[in-house]
Each structure stands twice: as C-alpha cells, then as structure tokens.
Design a protein around this motif. Structure first.
Motif, PDB file in Angstrom:
ATOM      1  N   VAL A  95     -82.808 -88.701  -1.918  1.00 35.47           N
ATOM      2  CA  VAL A  95     -83.503 -89.324  -3.035  1.00 35.47           C
ATOM      3  C   VAL A  95     -83.224 -88.478  -4.259  1.00 35.47           C
ATOM      4  N   GLY A  96     -82.842 -89.123  -5.338  1.00 39.33           N
ATOM      5  CA  GLY A  96     -82.537 -88.380  -6.550  1.00 39.33           C
ATOM      6  C   GLY A  96     -82.132 -89.313  -7.664  1.00 39.33           C
ATOM      7  N   TYR A  97     -81.306 -88.796  -8.573  1.00 39.69           N
ATOM      8  CA  TYR A  97     -80.858 -89.633  -9.681  1.00 39.69           C
ATOM      9  C   TYR A  97     -79.352 -89.840  -9.613  1.00 39.69           C
ATOM     10  N   ASN A 123     -77.440 -79.792 -16.323  1.00 38.56           N
ATOM     11  CA  ASN A 123     -76.112 -80.398 -16.496  1.00 38.56           C
ATOM     12  C   ASN A 123     -75.404 -80.675 -15.174  1.00 38.56           C
ATOM     13  N   ARG A 124     -76.115 -81.216 -14.224  1.00 40.13           N
ATOM     14  CA  ARG A 124     -75.514 -81.574 -12.940  1.00 40.13           C
ATOM     15  C   ARG A 124     -74.822 -82.926 -13.043  1.00 40.13           C
ATOM     16  N   GLU A 125     -73.804 -83.107 -12.232  1.00 42.60           N
ATOM     17  CA  GLU A 125     -73.058 -84.372 -12.195  1.00 42.60           C
ATOM     18  C   GLU A 125     -73.672 -85.273 -11.123  1.00 42.60           C
ATOM     19  N   PRO A 126     -74.214 -86.449 -11.505  1.00 40.10           N
ATOM     20  CA  PRO A 126     -74.813 -87.347 -10.514  1.00 40.10           C
ATOM     21  C   PRO A 126     -73.773 -87.857  -9.510  1.00 40.10           C
ATOM     22  N   PRO A 127     -74.189 -88.239  -8.336  1.00 44.31           N
ATOM     23  CA  PRO A 127     -75.571 -88.306  -7.896  1.00 44.31           C
ATOM     24  C   PRO A 127     -76.113 -86.926  -7.543  1.00 44.31           C
ATOM     25  N   VAL A 128     -77.391 -86.708  -7.822  1.00 46.94           N
ATOM     26  CA  VAL A 128     -78.052 -85.425  -7.575  1.00 46.94           C
ATOM     27  C   VAL A 128     -79.249 -85.649  -6.663  1.00 46.94           C
ATOM     28  N   ALA A 151     -82.573 -93.974  -3.673  1.00 47.48           N
ATOM     29  CA  ALA A 151     -81.982 -93.435  -2.446  1.00 47.48           C
ATOM     30  C   ALA A 151     -80.490 -93.738  -2.481  1.00 47.48           C
ATOM     31  N   PHE A 152     -79.691 -92.779  -2.020  1.00 45.93           N
ATOM     32  CA  PHE A 152     -78.245 -92.969  -1.991  1.00 45.93           C
ATOM     33  C   PHE A 152     -77.659 -92.179  -0.826  1.00 45.93           C
TER      34      PHE A 152
END
Length: 102
Positions: A15-17, A64-69, A28-29
């Motif tokens: 679960v994240g963005y 500055n994380r690259e999705p998906p996170v 969810a991914f």
C-alpha cells in the motif's frame, strides 16, 4: 524461537502512492521483494502501520522517491530471508522494526 514461515507468493502487494504529485489516495499495487543485501533481512510483514509521516510522504514526496512507493515504516513479521553477513536472526524468527527511510 523460529516459527513457521508462510509461503511467499510470487505476487506480493503493498500500500502506498503511485504518482508523485498529490499521491493520495493511497492504493494497493504489486510489489515483488528483492533479495536481501549482505546485512539485510527479508521480512514477510504480518502487520504494518500507516503514520502521519506516511501520509505526508504520499502528499508531498519530500524524500523525492520514484513511485510506486510502499509505505509503512513500522512493521512486525517473520524473517523469510537474510543476507550472508546476518548472524543474529534465523529464517522463521518473529521480528519487529522500522524500515530505513532511504
């Protein structure tokens, strides 16, 4: 004391963005686990929390994380794998901790 490890399915979920700007609502991914590094554990998470920091990460992405996170820094679970340098934990041990932010 080691416990039974649930079989890890090939398709894990998190679960994240999944987008940078305004990452809410959370979704969810699929997320496939990677092999643990030499001093890391792979933990089958049984429980995790979503704290205010998690929501701010999704809303502002200030790391500055690259999705998906995947979110959920605090966790409890069972050791499913370990790096070669890990000597204090065995496969099947119950553990809890906090995921590093990097």
């Amino acid at each position: 004391m080691p416990t039974d490890i649930p079989e890890t399915p090939e398709d894990q979920s998190a679960v994240g963005y999944t987008r940078i700007a305004q990452g809410l609502p959370l979704t969810a991914f699929p997320l496939n686990p990677r092999e643990p590094g030499p001093d890391e554990l792979l933990v089958h998470a049984v429980s995790s929390s979503l704290n205010p920091l998690d929501y701010k990460l999704a809303e502002l992405n200030f790391l500055n994380r690259e999705p998906p996170v995947a979110l959920g820094f605090d966790f409890a679970g069972i050791v499913a794998g370990r790096g070669k340098a890990v000597t204090e934990f065995e496969i099947g041990d119950a553990v809890f901790g906090m995921v590093p932010s990097n």
